[in-house]
Every structure is written in structure tokens, then in C-alpha cells.
Design a protein around this motif. Structure first.
Motif, short mmCIF file in Angstrom:
data_model
loop_
_atom_site.label_atom_id
_atom_site.label_comp_id
_atom_site.label_asym_id
_atom_site.label_seq_id
_atom_site.Cartn_x
_atom_site.Cartn_y
_atom_site.Cartn_z
N HIS A 98 -52.60 68.61 83.92
CA HIS A 98 -51.59 68.41 83.15
C HIS A 98 -51.79 67.92 82.31
O HIS A 98 -51.47 67.61 81.30
CB HIS A 98 -50.06 69.04 83.80
N GLU A 167 -39.45 63.34 70.87
CA GLU A 167 -39.36 64.08 71.39
C GLU A 167 -38.24 65.57 71.89
O GLU A 167 -37.08 64.50 71.94
CB GLU A 167 -39.94 64.65 73.35
N ASN A 169 -37.77 69.19 72.23
CA ASN A 169 -37.93 69.87 72.56
C ASN A 169 -37.82 70.01 74.29
O ASN A 169 -38.30 68.79 75.29
CB ASN A 169 -39.90 70.49 72.81
N ASN A 170 -36.93 70.63 74.50
CA ASN A 170 -36.12 70.68 76.01
C ASN A 170 -37.02 71.01 77.25
O ASN A 170 -37.58 70.00 78.43
CB ASN A 170 -34.47 70.96 76.36
N SER A 171 -37.54 71.82 76.96
CA SER A 171 -39.19 72.17 78.14
C SER A 171 -40.29 70.89 77.95
O SER A 171 -40.65 70.41 78.80
CB SER A 171 -39.72 73.31 77.80
N ALA A 172 -40.10 70.33 76.88
CA ALA A 172 -41.03 69.28 76.85
C ALA A 172 -40.59 68.51 76.79
O ALA A 172 -42.14 67.42 77.58
CB ALA A 172 -41.58 69.64 75.51
N GLU A 174 -38.85 67.41 79.73
CA GLU A 174 -38.83 67.60 81.28
C GLU A 174 -39.92 67.56 81.78
O GLU A 174 -40.55 67.03 83.11
CB GLU A 174 -38.25 69.00 81.84
N GLU A 175 -40.81 67.93 81.20
CA GLU A 175 -42.74 68.18 81.45
C GLU A 175 -43.35 66.43 81.40
O GLU A 175 -43.82 65.93 82.01
CB GLU A 175 -43.19 69.08 80.95
N ARG A 178 -41.17 63.78 83.78
CA ARG A 178 -41.92 64.18 85.43
C ARG A 178 -43.04 63.43 85.53
O ARG A 178 -43.96 62.63 86.37
CB ARG A 178 -42.31 65.28 85.48
N GLU A 209 -31.40 65.68 84.76
CA GLU A 209 -31.58 66.97 83.96
C GLU A 209 -31.85 65.45 82.72
O GLU A 209 -31.45 64.29 82.31
CB GLU A 209 -29.36 66.68 83.65
#
Length: 254
Positions: A98, A167, A169-172, A174-175, A178, A209
Motif C-alpha cells: 500500500h 485530505e 475523503n473519509n475512506s482515504a 482512514e487509510e 493508519r 474515528e
């Protein structure tokens, strides 16, 4: 007659008593089939033992293979908990696919490929740390100095947080959160930055969150650390002085 007497003496020595000559012949004949029967029985016992061992070994091998397949199921629910059963340490190869922030900051991972600064830019770096960090060329030059002090991860972390804070974008989010945690906050990372316990506790709560402000406190702490610790050494270093002198000599004003 003399042979019979010798046989009787040998029998007495063995505690068997006197026996007639015909008895010895019968014993020899009886022992031969008994020996072959014992050999057959021994072979059967060995074959039975081998079959039993094969039956016991097969389940044992299956039991040993089972934990390896179930390793992923033992992973804890949060990759940032740093516990011994966490999948963070077991899935490094998957995570490397990733990517990381190392090669994304300032265009690429090479400080040496940045444009050459001007004399005016280098002079402004000495005015304040804020002006140095506001200049892309200055950040690269300072990052190269941090590399010689084995503290380049501070700049890399700050740059990653700077990009992360923009950023939406919510999904971006989170990634990327991490990745930043695993690269710079986790105690298992070789590039772990120096953060106090309070800031780490705040990050761990925010990671439940993640938002674009998850690392704000940590970014400010590392920025302050570089300003108070590394920046003064860079200004007094021979690297900065040589750069300033070489540009001064090349300047038309000189």
C-alpha cells in the motif's frame, strides 16, 4: 560313554540335572521352530507398531499446520494497539504494497534532487524557522541535514501530517491515518518519532474515528522539537555556512 559323562557334567553345571543323550537332540530340534516362530511374531509386532505410529503422526502434523492458517484470526481489532498478537507485525509485506509516505513527500525521497536555492532564500532561512519551513528548497536542505543527524523521520512525519490535514475523503483519511501511525507513531516502527505519553494517548483515541485533525497535536510537538533542537544546530553547522558562502561568492553583488 565318555561323551555321555561329559554331557552329564555340563548339565550339572547348568543346574539342569542329568539328562539322557536323546534329550539333547530333542531340544535342538524343538529350539529351531521356536526361533523361527519368535522371528515371525517380532516382525508382526514391528509392523503393528509402525502402523500405529503413522496413525498418531498424521493428526499431530495437522494440528501443527492449523495455527499457521489461523494466525490472522488472532489479530486484534486495532492495528495501532501494538500488542503482541497484532497483525501489524505479521502483515508487513501486505502493508508495504500500500506504500508509505517516505517517497511521497516533496515530490520524491531524494533531497539532493531539489532545485538549488538562491542567496536570498538561504539568507531568509537564518531569520526564522518558520521561513525555512515555508520554503520547499529550505525544507529539503534542512531534511538533508537531519539525515546526517539520523533524525530525518521528524521532517518526514511533519510533511506527512501536512499532506494528511488537507485530505477530505473519509475512506482515504482512514487509510492514510493508519499508514502514518504505523510509519511514525507505532513503537514497532524503526522510524518512530519522539512523542510524549499525553500526545500518544490523544492519537490512540483519535484513531478510533480518524479525521484530518488526528495528528495535529503530534505534528505541532515535532515541529517545536525541530525548531528548538535541530534548527539552531543547522544554522551553526558548516553545511549551512558553506552553502551561504558559496552563493555569496557567485552573487553579482559580491
Amino acid at each position: 560313554m565318555w561323551q555321555q559323562i561329559q554331557g552329564g557334567l555340563q548339565s550339572c553345571q547348568r543346574g539342569e540335572g542329568y539328562r539322557s543323550p536323546g534329550t539333547y537332540d530333542n531340544d535342538i530340534q524343538d529350539n529351531e521352530p521356536m526361533g523361527s516362530e519368535r522371528m515371525e511374531m517380532r516382525k508382526r509386532q514391528m509392523s503393528v507398531q509402525q502402523e500405529s505410529a503413522a496413525v498418531v503422526t498424521a493428526p499431530a502434523q495437522q494440528d501443527q499446520a492449523a495455527p499457521a492458517n489461523q494466525r490472522g484470526s488472532n489479530a486484534c481489532c486495532f492495528c495501532w494497539c501494538c500488542c503482541c498478537s497484532c497483525s501489524w507485525n505479521e502483515d508487513r509485506e501486505d502493508r508495504s504494497l500500500h506504500g508509505s509516505y517516505d517517497a511521497k513527500t516533496e515530490g520524491n525521497g531524494d533531497c539532493e534532487d531539489s532545485p538549488k536555492p538562491t542567496l536570498e532564500e538561504v539568507r531568509t532561512w537564518g531569520q526564522s524557522f518558520d521561513k525555512l519551513m515555508a520554503c520547499p528548497v529550505g525544507r529539503n536542505a534542512f531534511r538533508q541535514f537531519l539525515r546526517t543527524e539520523f533524525s530525518e523521520e521528524n521532517m518526514l512525519f511533519w510533511l506527512a501530517c501536512e499532506e494528511f490535514s488537507m485530505e477530505s475523503n473519509n475512506s482515504a483519511i482512514e487509510e492514510k491515518a493508519r499508514l502514518i501511525y504505523e510509519d511514525y507513531v507505532s513503537i514497532l516502527s524503526p522510524k518512530e518519532v519522539s512523542l510524549d505519553s499525553h500526545v500518544r494517548e490523544v492519537i490512540n483515541k483519535n484513531m478510533l474515528e480518524p479525521t484530518c485533525h488526528t495528528f495535529d497535536d503530534a505534528q505541532l510537538q515535532i515541529y517545536t522539537l525541530m525548531q528548538r533542537d535541530s534548527y539552531p544546530r543547522y544554522m551553526n553547522s558548516q553545511v549551512y555556512k558553506n552553502l551561504l558562502n558559496s552563493l555569496s561568492e557567485q552573487s553579482p553583488e559580491s
